[in-house]
Design an enzyme around this catalytic site. Structure first.
Site, PDB file in Angstrom:
ATOM      1  N   ASN A  11       0.777  -1.618   0.058  1.00  0.00           N
ATOM      2  CA  ASN A  11      -0.185  -0.121   0.176  1.00  0.00           C
ATOM      3  C   ASN A  11       0.980   1.724   0.017  1.00  0.00           C
ATOM      4  O   ASN A  11       1.867   1.801   1.138  1.00  0.00           O
ATOM      5  CB  ASN A  11      -1.525  -0.254   1.183  1.00  0.00           C
ATOM      6  CG  ASN A  11      -1.479   1.177   1.685  1.00  0.00           C
ATOM      7  OD1 ASN A  11      -1.581   2.387   0.950  1.00  0.00           O
ATOM      8  ND2 ASN A  11      -2.724   1.398   2.584  1.00  0.00           N
ATOM      9  N   ARG A  86      -2.902  -1.974  -3.344  1.00  0.00           N
ATOM     10  CA  ARG A  86      -4.054  -1.188  -2.882  1.00  0.00           C
ATOM     11  C   ARG A  86      -3.825  -0.364  -3.660  1.00  0.00           C
ATOM     12  O   ARG A  86      -2.463   0.468  -3.779  1.00  0.00           O
ATOM     13  CB  ARG A  86      -4.358  -0.726  -1.798  1.00  0.00           C
ATOM     14  CG  ARG A  86      -4.486   0.267  -1.055  1.00  0.00           C
ATOM     15  CD  ARG A  86      -4.336   1.658  -0.706  1.00  0.00           C
ATOM     16  NE  ARG A  86      -5.860   1.982  -0.389  1.00  0.00           N
ATOM     17  CZ  ARG A  86      -5.968   3.512   0.319  1.00  0.00           C
ATOM     18  NH1 ARG A  86      -4.654   4.181   0.791  1.00  0.00           N
ATOM     19  NH2 ARG A  86      -6.344   4.018   0.774  1.00  0.00           N
ATOM     20  N   HIS A 175     -12.167   3.913   0.191  1.00  0.00           N
ATOM     21  CA  HIS A 175     -11.460   3.036   1.023  1.00  0.00           C
ATOM     22  C   HIS A 175     -13.116   1.839   0.939  1.00  0.00           C
ATOM     23  O   HIS A 175     -13.318   0.847   1.935  1.00  0.00           O
ATOM     24  CB  HIS A 175     -11.886   3.485   2.854  1.00  0.00           C
ATOM     25  CG  HIS A 175     -11.429   4.594   3.168  1.00  0.00           C
ATOM     26  ND1 HIS A 175     -11.578   6.211   3.286  1.00  0.00           N
ATOM     27  CD2 HIS A 175     -10.001   4.623   3.268  1.00  0.00           C
ATOM     28  CE1 HIS A 175     -10.879   6.440   3.943  1.00  0.00           C
ATOM     29  NE2 HIS A 175      -9.255   6.172   3.774  1.00  0.00           N
ATOM     30  N   LEU A 204     -12.267   5.213   9.990  1.00  0.00           N
ATOM     31  CA  LEU A 204     -11.344   6.877  10.358  1.00  0.00           C
ATOM     32  C   LEU A 204      -9.579   6.779  10.855  1.00  0.00           C
ATOM     33  O   LEU A 204      -9.352   6.270  11.362  1.00  0.00           O
ATOM     34  CB  LEU A 204     -12.038   7.804  11.432  1.00  0.00           C
ATOM     35  CG  LEU A 204     -13.482   7.671  11.615  1.00  0.00           C
ATOM     36  CD1 LEU A 204     -13.883   8.086  13.223  1.00  0.00           C
ATOM     37  CD2 LEU A 204     -14.053   8.386  11.076  1.00  0.00           C
ATOM     38  N   ARG A 236      -6.786  17.256   4.783  1.00  0.00           N
ATOM     39  CA  ARG A 236      -8.355  17.246   4.313  1.00  0.00           C
ATOM     40  C   ARG A 236      -8.758  17.840   4.705  1.00  0.00           C
ATOM     41  O   ARG A 236      -9.726  17.728   5.587  1.00  0.00           O
ATOM     42  CB  ARG A 236      -8.347  16.072   3.269  1.00  0.00           C
ATOM     43  CG  ARG A 236      -7.527  15.619   2.647  1.00  0.00           C
ATOM     44  CD  ARG A 236      -7.261  14.166   1.833  1.00  0.00           C
ATOM     45  NE  ARG A 236      -6.409  13.161   2.413  1.00  0.00           N
ATOM     46  CZ  ARG A 236      -6.856  12.222   1.937  1.00  0.00           C
ATOM     47  NH1 ARG A 236      -7.641  11.437   1.305  1.00  0.00           N
ATOM     48  NH2 ARG A 236      -6.057  11.194   2.865  1.00  0.00           N
ATOM     49  N   GLU A 381      -7.289  -4.665   5.023  1.00  0.00           N
ATOM     50  CA  GLU A 381      -7.996  -4.119   3.608  1.00  0.00           C
ATOM     51  C   GLU A 381      -6.764  -5.183   2.971  1.00  0.00           C
ATOM     52  O   GLU A 381      -6.723  -6.025   2.070  1.00  0.00           O
ATOM     53  CB  GLU A 381      -7.204  -2.849   3.579  1.00  0.00           C
ATOM     54  CG  GLU A 381      -8.638  -2.136   3.837  1.00  0.00           C
ATOM     55  CD  GLU A 381      -7.823  -1.227   4.047  1.00  0.00           C
ATOM     56  OE1 GLU A 381      -7.094  -0.279   5.139  1.00  0.00           O
ATOM     57  OE2 GLU A 381      -7.909   0.579   3.104  1.00  0.00           O
TER      58      GLU A 381
HETATM   59  N1  ADP Z   1      -4.376   5.127  20.334  1.00  0.00           N
HETATM   60  C1  ADP Z   1      -4.750   5.702  19.073  1.00  0.00           C
HETATM   61  N2  ADP Z   1      -5.367   6.617  19.331  1.00  0.00           N
HETATM   62  C2  ADP Z   1      -5.621   7.901  18.476  1.00  0.00           C
HETATM   63  N3  ADP Z   1      -5.634   8.196  17.610  1.00  0.00           N
HETATM   64  C3  ADP Z   1      -5.065   6.775  17.364  1.00  0.00           C
HETATM   65  C4  ADP Z   1      -4.870   5.704  17.676  1.00  0.00           C
HETATM   66  N4  ADP Z   1      -3.683   5.263  17.297  1.00  0.00           N
HETATM   67  C5  ADP Z   1      -3.581   6.279  16.042  1.00  0.00           C
HETATM   68  N5  ADP Z   1      -4.676   6.907  16.237  1.00  0.00           N
HETATM   69  C6  ADP Z   1      -4.695   7.760  14.895  1.00  0.00           C
HETATM   70  O1  ADP Z   1      -5.210   7.239  13.913  1.00  0.00           O
HETATM   71  C7  ADP Z   1      -4.590   7.764  12.951  1.00  0.00           C
HETATM   72  C8  ADP Z   1      -3.778   7.303  11.262  1.00  0.00           C
HETATM   73  O2  ADP Z   1      -4.797   6.668  11.049  1.00  0.00           O
HETATM   74  P1  ADP Z   1      -4.553   5.023  10.274  1.00  0.00           P
HETATM   75  O3  ADP Z   1      -6.129   4.193   9.182  1.00  0.00           O
HETATM   76  O4  ADP Z   1      -3.206   4.434  10.565  1.00  0.00           O
HETATM   77  O5  ADP Z   1      -3.788   6.145   8.941  1.00  0.00           O
HETATM   78  P2  ADP Z   1      -3.629   5.711   7.072  1.00  0.00           P
HETATM   79  O6  ADP Z   1      -4.888   6.850   6.826  1.00  0.00           O
HETATM   80  O7  ADP Z   1      -2.349   6.578   6.911  1.00  0.00           O
HETATM   81  O8  ADP Z   1      -3.922   4.474   6.833  1.00  0.00           O
HETATM   82  C9  ADP Z   1      -3.536   9.396  13.392  1.00  0.00           C
HETATM   83  O9  ADP Z   1      -3.939  10.020  13.594  1.00  0.00           O
HETATM   84  C10 ADP Z   1      -3.005   8.239  14.791  1.00  0.00           C
HETATM   85  O10 ADP Z   1      -2.433   9.734  15.533  1.00  0.00           O
HETATM   86  C1  LIG Z   2      -7.686   7.137  -1.440  1.00  0.00           C
HETATM   87  C2  LIG Z   2      -8.820   7.322   0.315  1.00  0.00           C
HETATM   88  C3  LIG Z   2      -7.707   7.601   1.247  1.00  0.00           C
HETATM   89  O1  LIG Z   2      -8.159   8.660   2.088  1.00  0.00           O
HETATM   90  O2  LIG Z   2      -6.868   6.341   1.364  1.00  0.00           O
HETATM   91  P1  LIG Z   2      -5.703   6.696   3.048  1.00  0.00           P
HETATM   92  O3  LIG Z   2      -6.941   6.733   4.145  1.00  0.00           O
HETATM   93  O4  LIG Z   2      -4.336   6.047   2.856  1.00  0.00           O
HETATM   94  O5  LIG Z   2      -4.829   8.294   3.415  1.00  0.00           O
HETATM   95 MG    MG Z   3      -5.794   5.049   5.597  1.00  0.00          MG
END
Ligand code: ADP
Ligand SMILES: CCC(=O)OP(=O)(O)O
Ligand code: MG
Length: 402
Positions: A11, A86, A175, A204, A236, A381
Protein backbone atom coordinates in the site's frame (compact mmCIF):
# COMPACT_ATOMS: atom_id res chain seq x y z
CA UNK A 1 14.09 -21.41 0.60
CA UNK A 2 10.68 -21.64 2.31
CA UNK A 3 8.35 -24.11 0.64
CA UNK A 4 5.11 -22.29 1.37
CA UNK A 5 3.85 -19.55 -0.96
CA UNK A 6 3.14 -16.07 0.39
CA UNK A 7 1.35 -12.98 -0.92
CA UNK A 8 3.08 -9.62 -0.63
CA UNK A 9 0.60 -6.76 -0.19
CA UNK A 10 1.78 -3.22 -0.89
CA UNK A 11 0.00 0.00 0.00
CA UNK A 12 2.05 2.91 -1.34
CA UNK A 13 0.70 6.10 0.25
CA UNK A 14 1.61 9.74 -0.28
CA UNK A 15 4.68 9.46 1.97
CA UNK A 16 4.76 5.87 3.18
CA UNK A 17 4.79 2.31 1.93
CA UNK A 18 2.87 -0.09 4.16
CA UNK A 19 3.47 -3.76 3.42
CA UNK A 20 2.39 -7.17 4.66
CA UNK A 21 3.39 -10.71 3.86
CA UNK A 22 0.48 -13.14 4.18
CA UNK A 23 0.45 -16.92 4.12
CA UNK A 24 -1.24 -17.85 0.82
CA UNK A 25 -3.07 -20.76 2.45
CA UNK A 26 -4.60 -18.95 5.42
CA UNK A 27 -4.22 -15.25 4.46
CA UNK A 28 -2.85 -14.65 7.96
CA UNK A 29 -0.13 -11.98 8.20
CA UNK A 30 3.39 -13.35 8.76
CA UNK A 31 5.10 -9.98 8.69
CA UNK A 32 4.01 -6.34 8.45
CA UNK A 33 5.93 -3.13 8.21
CA UNK A 34 6.14 0.44 7.03
CA UNK A 35 8.64 2.53 5.14
CA UNK A 36 7.79 6.08 6.14
CA UNK A 37 9.01 9.60 5.31
CA UNK A 38 9.55 8.50 1.69
CA UNK A 39 11.25 11.21 -0.41
CA UNK A 40 12.45 13.02 2.74
CA UNK A 41 15.83 12.94 4.51
CA UNK A 42 14.24 11.04 7.38
CA UNK A 43 12.98 8.06 5.35
CA UNK A 44 13.08 4.87 7.44
CA UNK A 45 11.78 1.32 7.53
CA UNK A 46 10.31 -0.52 10.50
CA UNK A 47 9.31 -4.20 10.42
CA UNK A 48 6.85 -5.78 12.88
CA UNK A 49 6.95 -2.65 15.05
CA UNK A 50 10.76 -2.76 15.45
CA UNK A 51 13.04 0.29 15.85
CA UNK A 52 13.14 2.36 12.63
CA UNK A 53 16.19 1.95 10.38
CA UNK A 54 17.18 4.73 7.95
CA UNK A 55 16.60 3.95 4.27
CA UNK A 56 19.73 3.95 2.09
CA UNK A 57 17.67 5.32 -0.85
CA UNK A 58 14.82 7.64 0.12
CA UNK A 59 12.50 7.25 -2.89
CA UNK A 60 9.72 4.69 -3.53
CA UNK A 61 12.13 2.41 -5.40
CA UNK A 62 14.48 2.58 -2.40
CA UNK A 63 11.64 1.79 -0.01
CA UNK A 64 10.58 -1.23 -2.08
CA UNK A 65 14.21 -2.40 -2.30
CA UNK A 66 14.48 -2.18 1.50
CA UNK A 67 11.29 -4.23 1.83
CA UNK A 68 12.71 -6.86 -0.54
CA UNK A 69 15.87 -6.96 1.60
CA UNK A 70 13.78 -7.58 4.73
CA UNK A 71 12.08 -10.48 2.94
CA UNK A 72 15.47 -11.82 1.87
CA UNK A 73 16.74 -11.70 5.47
CA UNK A 74 13.80 -13.93 6.44
CA UNK A 75 14.34 -16.26 3.50
CA UNK A 76 10.94 -15.23 2.07
CA UNK A 77 12.00 -13.64 -1.22
CA UNK A 78 11.58 -16.80 -3.28
CA UNK A 79 8.26 -17.64 -1.59
CA UNK A 80 6.51 -14.56 -3.00
CA UNK A 81 3.88 -16.06 -5.30
CA UNK A 82 1.69 -13.00 -5.89
CA UNK A 83 1.77 -9.29 -5.20
CA UNK A 84 -1.39 -7.34 -4.38
CA UNK A 85 -1.44 -3.55 -4.63
CA UNK A 86 -3.88 -1.15 -3.08
CA UNK A 87 -4.81 1.36 -5.82
CA UNK A 88 -6.88 4.30 -4.60
CA UNK A 89 -8.74 5.37 -7.76
CA UNK A 90 -10.01 3.10 -10.50
CA UNK A 91 -12.40 5.68 -11.96
CA UNK A 92 -15.14 4.17 -14.10
CA UNK A 93 -12.54 1.96 -15.80
CA UNK A 94 -12.32 -0.60 -12.98
CA UNK A 95 -15.31 -1.93 -11.08
CA UNK A 96 -13.35 -4.94 -9.82
CA UNK A 97 -9.85 -6.01 -8.88
CA UNK A 98 -7.71 -6.94 -11.86
CA UNK A 99 -4.43 -8.56 -12.89
CA UNK A 100 -1.89 -5.86 -13.69
CA UNK A 101 -0.77 -5.60 -17.32
CA UNK A 102 0.90 -2.74 -19.22
CA UNK A 103 -2.56 -1.69 -20.44
CA UNK A 104 -3.92 -1.65 -16.87
CA UNK A 105 -0.98 0.51 -15.77
CA UNK A 106 -1.78 2.99 -18.57
CA UNK A 107 -5.45 3.07 -17.55
CA UNK A 108 -4.58 3.64 -13.87
CA UNK A 109 -2.32 6.50 -14.99
CA UNK A 110 -5.25 8.04 -16.92
CA UNK A 111 -7.41 8.36 -13.76
CA UNK A 112 -4.52 9.33 -11.45
CA UNK A 113 -5.09 13.12 -11.56
CA UNK A 114 -8.31 12.38 -9.61
CA UNK A 115 -6.39 11.03 -6.61
CA UNK A 116 -3.03 12.79 -6.85
CA UNK A 117 -1.99 12.14 -3.24
CA UNK A 118 -2.42 8.41 -3.74
CA UNK A 119 -2.44 7.05 -7.30
CA UNK A 120 0.98 8.23 -8.48
CA UNK A 121 2.51 6.69 -5.36
CA UNK A 122 0.50 3.49 -5.99
CA UNK A 123 1.95 3.32 -9.51
CA UNK A 124 5.50 3.86 -8.25
CA UNK A 125 4.93 0.81 -6.04
CA UNK A 126 3.72 -1.29 -8.97
CA UNK A 127 6.68 -0.33 -11.15
CA UNK A 128 9.25 -0.88 -8.41
CA UNK A 129 7.73 -4.28 -7.57
CA UNK A 130 7.89 -5.30 -11.24
CA UNK A 131 11.63 -4.63 -11.20
CA UNK A 132 12.28 -6.39 -7.90
CA UNK A 133 10.01 -9.41 -8.46
CA UNK A 134 10.22 -10.06 -12.22
CA UNK A 135 7.63 -12.55 -13.44
CA UNK A 136 5.53 -12.52 -10.26
CA UNK A 137 1.89 -11.74 -11.09
CA UNK A 138 0.59 -8.50 -9.63
CA UNK A 139 -3.01 -7.61 -8.88
CA UNK A 140 -4.60 -4.17 -8.45
CA UNK A 141 -7.35 -3.79 -5.83
CA UNK A 142 -9.19 -0.48 -6.04
CA UNK A 143 -10.63 1.61 -3.20
CA UNK A 144 -13.40 2.68 -5.56
CA UNK A 145 -14.68 -0.78 -6.62
CA UNK A 146 -17.01 -1.45 -3.67
CA UNK A 147 -18.88 1.79 -4.35
CA UNK A 148 -19.71 0.96 -7.97
CA UNK A 149 -23.15 -0.12 -6.70
CA UNK A 150 -24.14 3.49 -5.86
CA UNK A 151 -27.32 4.63 -7.63
CA UNK A 152 -27.24 7.84 -9.72
CA UNK A 153 -28.97 9.87 -6.99
CA UNK A 154 -26.07 8.98 -4.66
CA UNK A 155 -23.23 9.52 -7.14
CA UNK A 156 -24.42 12.56 -9.11
CA UNK A 157 -23.52 16.12 -8.15
CA UNK A 158 -26.11 18.86 -8.56
CA UNK A 159 -24.17 20.24 -11.52
CA UNK A 160 -25.26 20.56 -15.16
CA UNK A 161 -25.76 16.97 -16.38
CA UNK A 162 -23.36 17.53 -19.27
CA UNK A 163 -20.41 17.50 -16.84
CA UNK A 164 -21.32 13.91 -15.99
CA UNK A 165 -22.06 12.94 -19.61
CA UNK A 166 -19.11 14.65 -21.23
CA UNK A 167 -16.44 14.64 -18.50
CA UNK A 168 -17.50 11.78 -16.23
CA UNK A 169 -17.84 14.09 -13.21
CA UNK A 170 -19.46 11.99 -10.45
CA UNK A 171 -18.81 10.68 -6.97
CA UNK A 172 -16.76 7.45 -6.73
CA UNK A 173 -16.04 6.97 -3.02
CA UNK A 174 -12.92 5.42 -1.47
CA UNK A 175 -11.77 3.07 1.33
CA UNK A 176 -14.01 0.50 -0.38
CA UNK A 177 -11.75 -2.44 0.48
CA UNK A 178 -11.98 -1.50 4.15
CA UNK A 179 -15.75 -0.91 4.07
CA UNK A 180 -16.19 -4.26 2.26
CA UNK A 181 -14.12 -6.16 4.85
CA UNK A 182 -15.72 -4.47 7.87
CA UNK A 183 -19.28 -5.01 6.63
CA UNK A 184 -18.55 -8.72 6.06
CA UNK A 185 -17.22 -9.07 9.60
CA UNK A 186 -20.12 -7.10 11.09
CA UNK A 187 -22.78 -9.63 10.05
CA UNK A 188 -21.12 -12.28 12.21
CA UNK A 189 -20.31 -10.00 15.14
CA UNK A 190 -23.82 -8.51 15.33
CA UNK A 191 -25.52 -11.74 14.28
CA UNK A 192 -27.60 -10.14 11.52
CA UNK A 193 -28.49 -11.54 8.07
CA UNK A 194 -26.58 -9.78 5.27
CA UNK A 195 -29.59 -10.15 2.96
CA UNK A 196 -31.74 -7.80 5.04
CA UNK A 197 -29.37 -5.44 6.81
CA UNK A 198 -28.30 -1.83 7.11
CA UNK A 199 -24.93 -0.66 8.42
CA UNK A 200 -23.13 2.67 8.66
CA UNK A 201 -19.35 2.28 8.74
CA UNK A 202 -16.98 5.05 9.85
CA UNK A 203 -13.45 4.47 8.52
CA UNK A 204 -11.42 7.03 10.48
CA UNK A 205 -7.70 7.20 9.69
CA UNK A 206 -5.56 9.90 8.10
CA UNK A 207 -8.11 9.69 5.30
CA UNK A 208 -11.64 9.21 6.61
CA UNK A 209 -14.98 8.28 5.11
CA UNK A 210 -18.45 7.02 5.95
CA UNK A 211 -20.24 4.27 4.03
CA UNK A 212 -23.87 3.13 4.13
CA UNK A 213 -24.08 -0.60 3.34
CA UNK A 214 -27.50 -2.00 2.49
CA UNK A 215 -27.80 -5.80 2.16
CA UNK A 216 -24.03 -6.09 1.63
CA UNK A 217 -23.80 -3.38 -1.05
CA UNK A 218 -22.47 0.15 -0.76
CA UNK A 219 -25.38 2.56 -1.34
CA UNK A 220 -23.82 5.81 -0.16
CA UNK A 221 -20.46 7.16 0.90
CA UNK A 222 -19.00 10.48 1.96
CA UNK A 223 -15.97 10.77 -0.35
CA UNK A 224 -16.50 12.03 -3.86
CA UNK A 225 -14.89 12.17 -7.26
CA UNK A 226 -11.63 12.60 -5.33
CA UNK A 227 -10.74 11.58 -1.74
CA UNK A 228 -11.35 15.15 -0.55
CA UNK A 229 -15.11 15.32 -0.03
CA UNK A 230 -16.98 14.50 3.17
CA UNK A 231 -15.36 14.26 6.58
CA UNK A 232 -12.64 16.55 7.80
CA UNK A 233 -9.38 14.52 7.82
CA UNK A 234 -5.76 14.71 8.97
CA UNK A 235 -4.77 17.31 6.36
CA UNK A 236 -7.85 17.40 4.07
CA UNK A 237 -10.71 19.83 4.62
CA UNK A 238 -13.63 17.60 3.58
CA UNK A 239 -16.89 19.32 2.57
CA UNK A 240 -16.40 23.01 1.89
CA UNK A 241 -18.55 25.63 0.17
CA UNK A 242 -17.14 26.13 -3.34
CA UNK A 243 -18.24 29.76 -3.00
CA UNK A 244 -15.84 30.14 -0.07
CA UNK A 245 -12.98 28.79 -2.19
CA UNK A 246 -13.82 31.14 -5.07
CA UNK A 247 -13.89 34.04 -2.61
CA UNK A 248 -10.49 33.08 -1.12
CA UNK A 249 -9.04 32.83 -4.63
CA UNK A 250 -10.35 36.30 -5.47
CA UNK A 251 -9.16 37.85 -2.20
CA UNK A 252 -5.68 36.30 -2.14
CA UNK A 253 -4.89 35.82 -5.82
CA UNK A 254 -4.15 32.15 -5.21
CA UNK A 255 -4.51 29.81 -8.16
CA UNK A 256 -6.52 26.59 -8.22
CA UNK A 257 -3.26 24.71 -7.90
CA UNK A 258 -2.36 26.68 -4.73
CA UNK A 259 -5.79 26.05 -3.24
CA UNK A 260 -5.71 22.36 -4.14
CA UNK A 261 -2.56 22.08 -2.07
CA UNK A 262 -4.19 23.97 0.80
CA UNK A 263 -7.33 21.79 0.89
CA UNK A 264 -5.41 18.52 0.55
CA UNK A 265 -2.29 19.10 2.62
CA UNK A 266 -2.73 22.09 4.93
CA UNK A 267 -6.29 21.73 6.18
CA UNK A 268 -8.32 19.36 8.36
CA UNK A 269 -7.01 18.58 11.86
CA UNK A 270 -3.65 20.13 10.96
CA UNK A 271 -5.14 23.30 9.53
CA UNK A 272 -7.58 23.97 12.35
CA UNK A 273 -5.25 23.06 15.22
CA UNK A 274 -2.14 24.65 13.71
CA UNK A 275 -0.33 21.84 15.50
CA UNK A 276 -0.56 18.39 13.94
CA UNK A 277 -2.58 16.07 11.71
CA UNK A 278 -2.00 13.22 14.15
CA UNK A 279 -4.90 12.63 16.50
CA UNK A 280 -2.71 11.25 19.29
CA UNK A 281 -0.80 14.53 19.41
CA UNK A 282 -4.04 16.51 19.41
CA UNK A 283 -5.69 14.46 22.16
CA UNK A 284 -2.64 15.04 24.36
CA UNK A 285 -2.55 18.76 23.49
CA UNK A 286 -6.27 19.15 24.34
CA UNK A 287 -5.58 17.43 27.64
CA UNK A 288 -2.77 19.96 28.24
CA UNK A 289 -5.12 22.90 27.52
CA UNK A 290 -4.39 23.61 23.83
CA UNK A 291 -7.60 25.38 22.72
CA UNK A 292 -7.19 24.94 18.98
CA UNK A 293 -6.50 21.21 19.41
CA UNK A 294 -9.87 21.00 21.21
CA UNK A 295 -11.56 23.01 18.45
CA UNK A 296 -10.08 20.79 15.74
CA UNK A 297 -11.20 17.60 17.49
CA UNK A 298 -14.70 18.91 18.15
CA UNK A 299 -15.12 20.02 14.53
CA UNK A 300 -13.83 16.63 13.34
CA UNK A 301 -16.33 14.87 15.62
CA UNK A 302 -19.26 17.09 14.61
CA UNK A 303 -18.73 16.21 10.96
CA UNK A 304 -18.46 12.50 11.65
CA UNK A 305 -21.72 12.42 13.62
CA UNK A 306 -23.52 14.49 10.99
CA UNK A 307 -22.38 12.19 8.19
CA UNK A 308 -23.22 9.01 10.12
CA UNK A 309 -26.77 10.27 10.77
CA UNK A 310 -27.11 11.44 7.15
CA UNK A 311 -25.93 8.10 5.78
CA UNK A 312 -28.53 6.29 7.90
CA UNK A 313 -31.11 7.98 5.65
CA UNK A 314 -29.75 5.97 2.69
CA UNK A 315 -30.70 2.69 4.41
CA UNK A 316 -34.01 0.91 4.92
CA UNK A 317 -33.04 -0.06 8.48
CA UNK A 318 -30.12 0.63 10.81
CA UNK A 319 -28.61 -2.49 12.40
CA UNK A 320 -25.26 -1.10 13.45
CA UNK A 321 -22.74 1.74 13.45
CA UNK A 322 -19.19 0.43 13.11
CA UNK A 323 -15.91 2.24 13.80
CA UNK A 324 -12.66 1.27 12.05
CA UNK A 325 -9.31 2.75 10.87
CA UNK A 326 -6.46 3.95 13.11
CA UNK A 327 -8.70 6.46 14.90
CA UNK A 328 -11.93 4.43 14.89
CA UNK A 329 -10.14 1.40 16.34
CA UNK A 330 -8.01 3.18 18.91
CA UNK A 331 -9.53 6.45 20.02
CA UNK A 332 -11.95 5.96 22.87
CA UNK A 333 -12.40 9.75 23.00
CA UNK A 334 -13.56 10.12 19.40
CA UNK A 335 -16.01 7.20 19.68
CA UNK A 336 -17.38 8.69 22.92
CA UNK A 337 -17.82 12.18 21.46
CA UNK A 338 -19.34 10.92 18.21
CA UNK A 339 -21.84 8.58 19.87
CA UNK A 340 -22.81 11.31 22.40
CA UNK A 341 -24.03 13.27 19.37
CA UNK A 342 -25.91 10.25 18.03
CA UNK A 343 -28.31 9.93 20.97
CA UNK A 344 -30.95 11.19 18.54
CA UNK A 345 -30.72 7.73 16.90
CA UNK A 346 -31.19 6.00 20.26
CA UNK A 347 -27.49 5.12 20.50
CA UNK A 348 -26.10 4.58 24.00
CA UNK A 349 -22.46 3.73 24.60
CA UNK A 350 -21.23 1.36 27.31
CA UNK A 351 -18.27 3.30 28.74
CA UNK A 352 -16.50 0.23 30.04
CA UNK A 353 -16.75 -1.58 26.72
CA UNK A 354 -15.62 1.57 24.92
CA UNK A 355 -12.57 1.79 27.19
CA UNK A 356 -11.16 -1.54 25.94
CA UNK A 357 -7.87 -1.07 24.05
CA UNK A 358 -7.51 -1.41 20.28
CA UNK A 359 -5.84 -4.78 20.86
CA UNK A 360 -9.22 -6.15 22.08
CA UNK A 361 -10.13 -6.69 18.42
CA UNK A 362 -13.71 -6.92 17.19
CA UNK A 363 -16.10 -5.78 19.92
CA UNK A 364 -19.53 -4.32 20.61
CA UNK A 365 -19.21 -1.03 22.53
CA UNK A 366 -22.86 -0.02 22.95
CA UNK A 367 -25.03 -0.64 26.00
CA UNK A 368 -27.47 -3.57 25.86
CA UNK A 369 -30.28 -0.99 25.94
CA UNK A 370 -28.96 0.91 22.88
CA UNK A 371 -31.59 1.02 20.10
CA UNK A 372 -28.76 0.64 17.54
CA UNK A 373 -25.66 -1.45 18.35
CA UNK A 374 -22.24 0.16 17.93
CA UNK A 375 -19.06 -1.83 17.42
CA UNK A 376 -15.35 -1.57 16.66
CA UNK A 377 -14.04 -3.83 13.89
CA UNK A 378 -10.31 -3.53 13.08
CA UNK A 379 -10.00 -3.26 9.33
CA UNK A 380 -7.90 -5.71 7.32
CA UNK A 381 -7.51 -4.34 3.81
CA UNK A 382 -4.40 -6.48 3.39
CA UNK A 383 -6.38 -9.69 3.81
CA UNK A 384 -8.96 -8.58 1.22
CA UNK A 385 -6.18 -7.60 -1.21
CA UNK A 386 -4.42 -10.96 -0.70
CA UNK A 387 -7.69 -12.84 -1.21
CA UNK A 388 -8.41 -10.96 -4.44
CA UNK A 389 -4.83 -11.60 -5.63
CA UNK A 390 -5.23 -15.33 -4.93
CA UNK A 391 -8.61 -15.40 -6.72
CA UNK A 392 -7.24 -13.70 -9.84
CA UNK A 393 -3.63 -14.85 -10.01
CA UNK A 394 -1.80 -18.12 -10.28
CA UNK A 395 0.27 -19.22 -7.31
CA UNK A 396 3.81 -19.83 -8.57
CA UNK A 397 6.78 -19.50 -6.29
CA UNK A 398 9.21 -16.83 -7.48
CA UNK A 399 11.83 -19.60 -7.37
CA UNK A 400 9.89 -21.59 -10.01
CA UNK A 401 9.72 -18.57 -12.33
CA UNK A 402 13.41 -17.70 -12.07
N1 ADP B 1 -4.13 4.97 20.28
C1 ADP B 1 -4.56 5.92 19.47
N2 ADP B 1 -5.34 6.92 19.96
C2 ADP B 1 -5.78 7.90 19.15
N3 ADP B 1 -5.50 7.97 17.83
C3 ADP B 1 -4.74 7.02 17.30
C4 ADP B 1 -4.23 5.93 18.08
N4 ADP B 1 -3.51 5.13 17.24
C5 ADP B 1 -3.56 5.69 16.01
N5 ADP B 1 -4.30 6.82 16.04
C6 ADP B 1 -4.56 7.77 14.96
O1 ADP B 1 -4.89 7.11 13.74
C7 ADP B 1 -4.55 7.96 12.64
C8 ADP B 1 -3.87 7.11 11.56
O2 ADP B 1 -4.79 6.17 11.12
P1 ADP B 1 -4.41 5.07 10.00
O3 ADP B 1 -5.66 4.34 9.67
O4 ADP B 1 -3.26 4.27 10.48
O5 ADP B 1 -3.94 6.03 8.85
P2 ADP B 1 -3.74 5.83 7.30
O6 ADP B 1 -4.93 6.47 6.67
O7 ADP B 1 -2.47 6.53 7.01
O8 ADP B 1 -3.71 4.33 7.04
C9 ADP B 1 -3.64 9.07 13.20
O9 ADP B 1 -4.37 10.26 13.35
C10 ADP B 1 -3.28 8.50 14.57
O10 ADP B 1 -3.04 9.53 15.51
C1 LIG C 1 -7.95 7.22 -1.07
C2 LIG C 1 -8.67 7.24 0.20
C3 LIG C 1 -7.82 7.68 1.37
O1 LIG C 1 -8.06 8.72 1.95
O2 LIG C 1 -6.83 6.86 1.72
P1 LIG C 1 -5.88 7.04 3.02
O3 LIG C 1 -6.75 6.86 4.20
O4 LIG C 1 -4.89 5.91 2.88
O5 LIG C 1 -5.25 8.38 2.93
MG1 MG D 1 -6.05 4.88 5.55
Amino acid sequence: MNEFPVVLVINCGSSSVKFSVLDAASCEALMTGIADGVNTDNAFISVNGSEPVALARKDYEGALAAIALELEKRDLMSSVALIGHRIAHGGSLFSESTLITDEVIDQIRQVSPLAPLHNYANLSGVEAAQQLFPGVQQVAVFDTSFHQTLAPQAYLYGLPYRFFEELGVRRYGFHGTSHRYVSQQAYGLLNIPEADSGLVIAHLGNGASICAVRNGRSVDTSMGMTPLEGLMMGTRCGDVDFGAMAWIAEQTGQTFEDLERVVNKESGLLGLSGLSSDLRTLEKAWHDGHERARLAIETFVHRIARHIAGHAASLHRLDGVIFTGGIGENSRLIRQLVTDRLRVLGIQLDEEKNAQPGSAGERVISADTSRVPCAVIPTNEEKMIAQDALRLGKVHLAAEIA
